[in-house]
Motif scaffolding. Structure first.
Motif, PDB file in Angstrom:
ATOM      1  N   THR A   1       0.835  -1.211   0.000  1.00  0.00           N
ATOM      2  CA  THR A   1       0.000   0.000   0.000  1.00  0.00           C
ATOM      3  C   THR A   1       0.866   1.256   0.000  1.00  0.00           C
ATOM      4  O   THR A   1       0.566   2.234  -0.702  1.00  0.00           O
TER       5      THR A   1
ATOM      6  N   VAL B   1      -5.202   0.560   3.013  1.00  0.00           N
ATOM      7  CA  VAL B   1      -4.702  -0.821   2.948  1.00  0.00           C
ATOM      8  C   VAL B   1      -5.794  -1.860   2.672  1.00  0.00           C
ATOM      9  O   VAL B   1      -5.552  -2.834   1.947  1.00  0.00           O
TER      10      VAL B   1
ATOM     11  N   VAL C   1      -6.288  -2.169  -1.047  1.00  0.00           N
ATOM     12  CA  VAL C   1      -5.178  -2.861  -1.713  1.00  0.00           C
ATOM     13  C   VAL C   1      -5.220  -4.359  -1.392  1.00  0.00           C
ATOM     14  O   VAL C   1      -4.997  -5.203  -2.263  1.00  0.00           O
TER      15      VAL C   1
END
Ligand code: DC
Length: 229
Positions: A42, A103, A106
């Motif tokens: 990320t 995050v 991702v």
């Protein structure tokens, strides 16, 4: 001596990594924080501008995946294992709210998961490993001898995270941390690619009312049972 694989899954900020680290040190096992791997990818995506803007460019990130190299190296001073991205130690850059805010997106990309899961499975080939994450007992090591699933209320987890961030000098409100914790719970549990769920054979621990030592001793007792089995 027999070595086993220990999978520790659960929601964010349940204290998984603290227990996992202590357990690994106690047993002389390797500890792997898989969240750090998703966070490092990320960080890369943020630096390249693939996420964090109004429009995300997941295709560009997927194209770059073959050239992303992730490795854990032991910090000789703290004796902790730290994540390196393309040769650079990024441990100090991956736990802020900017990374935390992106995050889950991702980590929901199937190609990212495939790459990281393969690397995690390689790390566990020789057993003697404690790995923490979201899909360790369900996807990475479905045959792990011991699977633990940790939970605690969102408010308690946000309080822990808030304190950690304040201790690190970040300026942040408790409300913003709680919002991030709840958002990540939702995305992590509802994504199509390996959503967070308890493996059928995992032992669930709600640690809201357990001290760290109580929790550690309970898990260690389970480890001993497995080692004797
Ligand atoms: O454990 P953590 O909070 O550092 O994890 C960061 C994010 O990475 C979390 O929102 C979910 C994702 N993650 C995942 O999808 N699978 C894992 N095995 C570990 C983490």
């Amino acid at each position: 001596m027999k070595k086993i694989t220990i999978a520790l899954d659960g929601f964010s900020s349940t204290g998984k990594s603290t227990v996992a680290k202590k357990l690994a040190k106690h047993l002389g096992y390797v500890y792997v924080d898989t969240g750090a791997m998703y966070r490092a990818v990320t960080l890369y995506a943020l630096e390249k501008g693939y996420v964090g803007n109004s429009e995300s460019n997941f295709d560009a990130l997927v194209d770059d995946l073959p050239k992303l190299k992730l490795a854990f190296k032991v910090n000789e001073i703290s004796n902790n294992s730290e994540i390196h991205l393309n040769g650079e130690n990024v441990e100090g850059q991956i736990r802020n709210l900017t990374v935390s805010g992106q995050v889950s997106k991702v980590a929901a990309i199937p190609e990212v998961r495939k790459k990281l899961v393969e690397q995690q499975q390689q790390m566990g080939l020789e057993k003697g490993i404690v790995m923490d994450g979201r899909d360790i007992g369900t996807v990475v090591f479905p045959n792990a001898e011991l699977k633990i699933f940790m939970t605690a209320s969102a408010e308690q987890r946000a309080q822990r995270r808030y304190k950690e961030l304040l201790d690190r000098g970040e300026e942040i409100s408790y409300e913003a941390v709680l919002k991030n914790v709840k958002e990540r719970d939702y995305i992590d549990s509802n994504r199509a690619a390996s959503p967070l769920r308890k493996a059928d054979d995992a032992i669930a621990f709600d640690n809201s009312d357990l001290s760290f030592n109580e929790q550690f001793e309970l898990i260690l007792a389970k480890v001993k049972e497995k080692l004797q089995a």
